[in-house]
Design an enzyme around this catalytic site. Structure first.
Site, short mmCIF file in Angstrom:
data_model
loop_
_atom_site.label_atom_id
_atom_site.label_comp_id
_atom_site.label_asym_id
_atom_site.label_seq_id
_atom_site.Cartn_x
_atom_site.Cartn_y
_atom_site.Cartn_z
N ASP A 90 0.87 -1.16 0.00
CA ASP A 90 0.00 0.00 0.00
C ASP A 90 0.91 1.23 0.00
O ASP A 90 2.09 1.15 0.36
CB ASP A 90 -0.90 -0.01 1.24
CG ASP A 90 -1.80 1.21 1.32
OD1 ASP A 90 -2.44 1.54 0.31
OD2 ASP A 90 -1.84 1.83 2.40
N ASP A 105 -0.25 5.06 0.77
CA ASP A 105 -0.53 6.14 1.71
C ASP A 105 -0.53 5.64 3.15
O ASP A 105 -1.17 4.64 3.47
CB ASP A 105 -1.88 6.79 1.38
CG ASP A 105 -1.86 7.42 -0.01
OD1 ASP A 105 -0.92 8.18 -0.28
OD2 ASP A 105 -2.77 7.13 -0.81
N ASP A 142 -1.33 -0.16 6.12
CA ASP A 142 -1.66 0.48 7.40
C ASP A 142 -3.14 0.41 7.73
O ASP A 142 -3.53 0.74 8.85
CB ASP A 142 -1.30 1.98 7.33
CG ASP A 142 -2.27 2.74 6.43
OD1 ASP A 142 -3.07 3.55 6.93
OD2 ASP A 142 -2.25 2.51 5.21
#
Length: 220
Positions: free
Chosen positions: A7, A9, A182
């Site tokens: 991922d 961001d 996250d």
């Protein structure tokens, strides 16, 4: 061969490029601060809560791409990289990417953020592949709409599978597969790899990782 998916961001970046891009355009006076900043914050809160309407968000996020010539957009993005993005790339993130590349894994970023915003970021990180939400174009100009399935939640699985098929591969082609994220929004894809890793996770993902004995790391 192994597969490594990241991922972007708040995972490889210590911040959110989608949110930061809109804030950058607001700061340039391209978007109206009074109206657009509140919307940007509202969408970001919905994302964190897991209640984001991805199509409503993309109507907001992709609209500026359709209003300006590509040369101007590219010039703004170069400034955005210098002011906003490079400060969000940590040494730990670069080292982790480099480790997997040196191990000859197939490495990609998989992100809901659109490919116009993320393409230069992924190149900055030295990652050869990007699976992202695609802004539609007509005649070389952006339309302000997405093309195909957004790479969001379960849509990430569909986009990854389509990308792997284009390479003559599938999820079962790899000895091991990692996905670093996250966000609890990425649980569908994290559940499809052999080695899910929670990176500076939100509270929901942290608890899920604890219950399933997934590694939890920080790149900050």
């Amino acid at each position: 061969m192994n597969l490594v998916l990241f991922d972007l961001d708040n995972t490889l970046l210590a911040g959110d490029s989608d949110f930061a891009w809109a804030q950058f355009l607001i700061g340039k006076g391209v978007l109206d601060r009074e109206v657009q900043e509140a919307k940007n914050i509202e969408f970001y809160e919905h994302y964190k809560a897991g209640t984001l309407d991805i199509f409503a968000f993309l109507d907001f996020q992709l609209a500026p791409l359709a209003r300006h010539p590509r040369a101007q957009l590219d010039a703004w993005h170069r400034e955005f990289m210098d002011l906003s993005v490079r400060p969000m790339i940590t040494d730990k993130a670069r080292a982790l990417v480099r480790q997997h590349l040196e191990d000859d894994a197939l490495v990609a970023v998989v992100t809901a953020t659109n490919a116009f915003v993320t393409g230069p970021i992924v190149r900055e990180l030295g990652i050869p592949h990007l699976v992202a939400t695609i802004p539609a174009q007509e005649g070389g100009a952006f339309t302000g709409k997405p093309r195909g399935m957004p790479a969001f939640k379960a849509g990430k699985i569909e986009r990854v599978e389509t990308w792997l098929e284009s390479l003559g591969l599938h999820m079962g082609s790899f000895e091991r597969s990692w996905f670093y994220s996250d966000s609890h929004n990425d649980l569908p894809l994290m559940g499809r790899v052999s080695d899910p890793v929670a990176v500076d996770p939100d509270d929901t993902l942290r608890e899920h990782a604890r219950q399933h004995a997934w590694p939890v790391i920080s790149l900050r």
